[in-house]
Structures are given as structure tokens and as C-alpha cells.
Design a protein around this motif. Structure first.
Motif, PDB file in Angstrom:
ATOM      1  N   UNK A 127       0.801  -1.243  -0.013  1.00 44.19           N
ATOM      2  CA  UNK A 127      -0.282   0.029   0.048  1.00 44.19           C
ATOM      3  C   UNK A 127       0.669   1.194   0.226  1.00 44.19           C
ATOM      4  N   UNK A 128       2.072   1.224   0.968  1.00 41.65           N
ATOM      5  CA  UNK A 128       2.809   2.345   1.009  1.00 41.65           C
ATOM      6  C   UNK A 128       3.592   2.675  -0.576  1.00 41.65           C
ATOM      7  N   UNK A 129       4.002   1.304  -0.942  1.00 43.15           N
ATOM      8  CA  UNK A 129       4.490   1.499  -2.399  1.00 43.15           C
ATOM      9  C   UNK A 129       3.650   2.114  -3.609  1.00 43.15           C
ATOM     10  N   UNK A 130       2.360   1.729  -3.418  1.00 38.34           N
ATOM     11  CA  UNK A 130       1.455   1.935  -4.262  1.00 38.34           C
ATOM     12  C   UNK A 130       1.233   3.811  -4.146  1.00 38.34           C
ATOM     13  N   UNK A 131       1.246   3.988  -3.196  1.00 41.05           N
ATOM     14  CA  UNK A 131       0.751   5.320  -2.820  1.00 41.05           C
ATOM     15  C   UNK A 131       1.991   6.206  -3.216  1.00 41.05           C
ATOM     16  N   UNK A 132       3.311   5.771  -3.014  1.00 37.53           N
ATOM     17  CA  UNK A 132       4.403   6.421  -3.470  1.00 37.53           C
ATOM     18  C   UNK A 132       4.513   6.525  -4.950  1.00 37.53           C
TER      19      UNK A 132
END
Length: 115
Positions: free
Chosen positions: A76-81
Motif C-alpha cells: 500500500x505504501x509503495x502504491x501510494x508512492x
């Protein structure tokens, strides 16, 4: 720097060091995220709802659930980034909207549903 920003930077660097950014387009990250949510759901699949907290209080089960939750969070953090979304700001805005939509005086003890 916030904890989410620090985690975002760490995940970005992890991907960059392995030259995995080329594989981490939004669609691929969403599919990986869904897969990890599925693995988390699998842990709870046949656990009666009223027993879940007690069953996952057992250290090895809690650790296993934590591993899957961490996988979900990392994707999720990677997608947001990749999408340029400030996840912390988005979550705070969503929570503020939920406070407005679901005043505690109106919904206390009632499971909200989407219209």
C-alpha cells in the motif's frame, strides 16, 4: 519526517536497490496488494468472529498475522508512492470526512452501511 514518510523512503530504496521499480506499476502493485490481503484473510477464514481476538492472542498466530499485515502495508505504501499520494494526509482527510458523515451521537453502536 513522519513514520509513513520514513517507511515510504525505505520501501522506495529497497525497490530501487533491486531494480524492481520497473515492475511496480500501479496495476501490478494493486494486484500484489490484493494477493497479500487474501493471504491475511486466509488466516481468519474459518475462525469464528467471536473467537478471532483470542485465537490471535497466541504469539505465533499474532506474529503470522503481523507478517501478512506488514506485507499489505508495504504494498500500500509503495502504491501510494508510485501514484504520488500522501498516504498520511489522505488517511487524515478520510477520517475527518468520516467524522462528518458518521457523528457518534447518530451512529453509536450501529454498523454503518453504504447507501
Amino acid at each position: 519526517m513522519t513514520e509513513i514518510a520514513e517507511l515510504t523512503a525505505a520501501v522506495r530504496e529497497f525497490s530501487r536497490e533491486r531494480d524492481w521499480e520497473q515492475f511496480q506499476d500501479p496495476k501490478s502493485l494493486v494486484l500484489a496488494l490484493v494477493g497479500e490481503v487474501g493471504e491475511l484473510a486466509e488466516l481468519f477464514q474459518w475462525v469464528p468472529a467471536d473467537e478471532a481476538v483470542d485465537r490471535f492472542a497466541v504469539p505465533d498466530r499474532r506474529a503470522r498475522a503481523g507478517e501478512e499485515m506488514a506485507d499489505v502495508l508495504v504494498y500500500l505504501v509503495r502504491l501510494a508512492d508510485v501514484l504520488g499520494v500522501d498516504l498520511g494526509a489522505a488517511a487524515r482527510a478520510k477520517l475527518a470526512d468520516s467524522h462528518r458523515r458518521f457523528p457518534s451521537a447518530d451512529v453509536r453502536g450501529v454498523a454503518p452501511h453504504k447507501p
